[in-house]
Design an enzyme around this catalytic site. Structure first.
Site, PDB file in Angstrom:
ATOM      1  N   THR A 161       5.967   1.155  14.892  1.00 33.41           N
ATOM      2  CA  THR A 161       5.152   2.297  15.309  1.00 33.41           C
ATOM      3  C   THR A 161       4.237   1.957  16.477  1.00 33.41           C
ATOM      4  O   THR A 161       4.112   2.735  17.425  1.00 33.41           O
ATOM      5  CB  THR A 161       4.340   2.843  14.130  1.00 33.41           C
ATOM      6  OG1 THR A 161       5.229   3.239  13.089  1.00 33.41           O
ATOM      7  CG2 THR A 161       3.504   4.046  14.551  1.00 33.41           C
ATOM      8  N   THR A 220       2.762   3.078   6.150  1.00 34.01           N
ATOM      9  CA  THR A 220       1.925   2.014   5.598  1.00 34.01           C
ATOM     10  C   THR A 220       0.808   1.614   6.544  1.00 34.01           C
ATOM     11  O   THR A 220      -0.107   0.888   6.145  1.00 34.01           O
ATOM     12  CB  THR A 220       2.752   0.756   5.298  1.00 34.01           C
ATOM     13  OG1 THR A 220       3.277   0.228   6.522  1.00 34.01           O
ATOM     14  CG2 THR A 220       3.889   1.058   4.334  1.00 34.01           C
ATOM     15  N   ALA A 257       0.997  -0.392   9.151  1.00 36.68           N
ATOM     16  CA  ALA A 257       1.139  -1.729   9.728  1.00 36.68           C
ATOM     17  C   ALA A 257       1.427  -1.637  11.224  1.00 36.68           C
ATOM     18  O   ALA A 257       2.344  -0.934  11.644  1.00 36.68           O
ATOM     19  CB  ALA A 257       2.250  -2.495   9.025  1.00 36.68           C
ATOM     20  N   ASN A 310       7.001  17.478   8.248  1.00 31.96           N
ATOM     21  CA  ASN A 310       5.654  18.018   8.067  1.00 31.96           C
ATOM     22  C   ASN A 310       4.867  17.755   9.341  1.00 31.96           C
ATOM     23  O   ASN A 310       5.228  16.890  10.149  1.00 31.96           O
ATOM     24  CB  ASN A 310       4.953  17.340   6.892  1.00 31.96           C
ATOM     25  CG  ASN A 310       4.941  15.824   7.003  1.00 31.96           C
ATOM     26  OD1 ASN A 310       5.881  15.162   6.522  1.00 31.96           O
ATOM     27  ND2 ASN A 310       3.929  15.261   7.636  1.00 31.96           N
ATOM     28  N   SER A 323      10.930  12.654   6.634  1.00 36.71           N
ATOM     29  CA  SER A 323       9.893  13.591   6.208  1.00 36.71           C
ATOM     30  C   SER A 323       9.809  14.708   7.233  1.00 36.71           C
ATOM     31  O   SER A 323      10.115  14.505   8.408  1.00 36.71           O
ATOM     32  CB  SER A 323       8.539  12.895   6.076  1.00 36.71           C
ATOM     33  OG  SER A 323       8.138  12.345   7.315  1.00 36.71           O
ATOM     34  N   HIS A 364      12.643   2.343   9.473  1.00 37.76           N
ATOM     35  CA  HIS A 364      12.293   1.951  10.840  1.00 37.76           C
ATOM     36  C   HIS A 364      13.467   2.190  11.792  1.00 37.76           C
ATOM     37  O   HIS A 364      13.841   1.311  12.566  1.00 37.76           O
ATOM     38  CB  HIS A 364      11.892   0.476  10.884  1.00 37.76           C
ATOM     39  CG  HIS A 364      10.645   0.159  10.138  1.00 37.76           C
ATOM     40  ND1 HIS A 364      10.253  -1.136   9.841  1.00 37.76           N
ATOM     41  CD2 HIS A 364       9.682   0.966   9.615  1.00 37.76           C
ATOM     42  CE1 HIS A 364       9.113  -1.116   9.176  1.00 37.76           C
ATOM     43  NE2 HIS A 364       8.749   0.144   9.014  1.00 37.76           N
TER      44      HIS A 364
END
Length: 505
Positions: free
Chosen positions: A469, A105, A107, A96, A94, A423
């Site tokens: 993350t 998500t 998580a 942006n 992505s 990931h």
């Protein structure tokens, strides 16, 4: 804004996702005069910048924001575009403000066992993880009242918990989400990480602004060259420290374009093979739940906007990460036409730890360019024999978990195409020594290049199965401590803030 407002900054961060934003926040909080530039090649989607698209109430506006994040090329899942890489067919990115932090998500499981980084002391890493949880506003109990969540976890715990330490037993999934007073939920994007920094005059956020290269003076990073994607104008911006946080594919691309090419650059590319399976809870469990709650399916559909999410943690004995999601509270017809109670359909996703190899890599060329003029990339990636064996073991494990939870809806577990997890890790991995197998040290400082840091999932050096993350934000927190020390050590120089009359570092 597009091009930066000032010719020089104390800190320039390239890439506005969770880790780049964590560097901004840590320096903003701890260095009261530092001037900071955060830039991204993509557009602003929201005000404040970096808001998660799930928080956009209007579905048409949300879809527009997702499309604006995709850029040119074939669309992947909403908000991403496919790279069309044959070896990693589901690979997607992505572009942006907020990066994947606007689409993820949420998580945030902690790594365990072999997922941990052995050369960072556990106490230090746990402190960094705790700070990352604060920045992301992680909550493990936001959806505790989702239908059947307790029953799903009870069944999974009976299968998996024996012999595990308490902190690695089946539990609610820690999620980056805040429960509001009205019971609705706000998902954490990078607006949450940035906090007040996003609106402070000391922090500039430049969108549609492409970094072309890091400027070097000998072995020291002294700034970047940027291009306004709307006008094509280019400008050099000076900085005392530069952080490249442009994701696991574009960060090594930018280092390569800058002439920073340690032997491990782009190597050790690590995705997580993902196996999925679906079941439904038995009819007697559903009937008992309905009798206790008195709810009908339609009432549940109105009340429960998001399903329960449970976690089967990775352990060295069970080297998989289980993410168990009950489907959103919308009617799901079975093959026989029977409607299913919301929450009674359970999707199980098992993630494998990849067999890490330097041959799995993103490779760059100086003889061809991509659509934006940076070195063209090619991905080399394959499953080893150990990977194939682990995938088969994961299929057996998720089928066993599904049988413990309910009645299978799939004939057998399904391996998703390589790259589906999004990931991607390892391509600028950290290491304890500059021995050719890493790009940066344990504080994310690029070897042999003063003033240059890298950030993102790409710095994680271990074979992980859990969502990365939280770990990468924790490593950004760690790196920011070293970056602050660097700013202090160069304080005797005339700083951008001092030149502007804002103060001295």
């Amino acid at each position: 804004m597009s091009l930066p407002r000032h010719p020089s900054y104390d800190l320039v961060v390239v890439g506005s996702g969770p880790t780049g934003s964590a560097y901004v926040r840590e320096v903003y909080d701890r260095h009261p005069t530092a001037r900071i530039l955060l830039l991204d090649a993509g557009p602003r989607l929201t005000d404040p910048p970096g808001t998660h698209v799930k928080n956009i109430a209007d579905s048409a506006e949300r879809a527009r924001a997702q499309r604006a994040s995709e850029g040119p090329g074939p669309a992947g899942r909403p908000g991403t575009r496919l790279l069309e890489a044959p070896d990693l067919p589901a690979a997607a990115l992505s572009t942006n403000v907020g990066g994947m932090g606007a689409h993820w998500t949420g998580a945030c499981p902690r790594p365990g066992g072999g997922e941990r980084i052995g050369f960072i002391p556990d106490a230090e890493m746990d402190a960094h993880l705790s700070r990352a949880e604060q920045l992301l506003r992680v909550d493990a109990h936001a959806f505790d009242h989702a239908p059947f969540a307790d029953e799903v976890r009870r069944r999974l715990a009976a299968l998996f918990d024996a012999g595990r330490p308490p902190h690695r037993r089946v539990a609610p999934m820690p999620l980056a989400v805040t429960t509001r007073s009205d019971g609705a939920h706000t998902w954490s994007g990078t607006d949450v990480i940035l906090g007040r920094a996003a609106a402070d005059e000391r922090v500039d956020i430049a969108d549609r602004c492409l970094c072309l290269r890091v400027v070097l003076d000998g072995d020291t990073a002294t700034g970047i060259v940027v291009r306004d994607l709307a006008t094509g104008e280019e400008r050099r911006v000076s900085a005392r420290a530069v952080v490249i946080a442009a994701d696991a594919l574009r960060t090594p691309q930018l280092l390569h374009a800058s002439g920073v090419r340690p032997p491990a650059l782009g190597r050790y590319l690590n995705d997580q093979p993902q196996i999925v399976y679906a079941v439904r809870l038995p009819d007697d469990v559903v009937a008992a739940h309905r009798a206790v709650t008195g709810r009908t399916r339609d009432e549940d559909g109105a009340i429960v906007a998001q399903s329960g999410v449970s976690w089967v943690p990775y352990t060295d004995a069970h080297p998989f990460h289980g993410q168990v999601m009950q489907l959103d509270a919308s009617p799901v017809p079975l093959a026989d036409g029977t409607d299913v109670e919301p929450g009674a359909i359970v999707g199980l996703g098992w993630f494998c730890a990849k067999d890490i190899s330097p041959d799995d890599r993103v490779e760059f060329t100086d003889t061809a360019a991509d659509a934006r003029g940076l070195p063209a990339l090619r991905i080399h990636y394959r499953y080893s024999d150990r990977d194939l064996a682990a995938i088969e073991q994961a299929k057996e494990a998720v089928a066993e978990a599904g049988a413990a939870v309910g009645i299978p809806l799939d004939d057998s577990p399904l391996l998703l195409p390589a790259g589906s997890s999004l990931h991607y890790q390892g391509t600028t991995r950290m290491g304890p020594a500059d021995d050719g197998t890493s790009v940066c040290d344990s504080h994310s400082r690029v070897w042999n290049t003063r003033g240059l840091w890298v950030a993102g999932n790409n710095v994680i050096p271990t074979a992980t199965a859990c969502n990365p993350t939280l770990t990468s934000v924790a490593l950004a927190v760690r790196g920011a401590r070293a970056l602050l020390a660097h700013l202090d050590s160069t304080a005797e120089r005339s700083t951008p803030a001092a030149q502007a009359g804002v103060g001295t570092a």
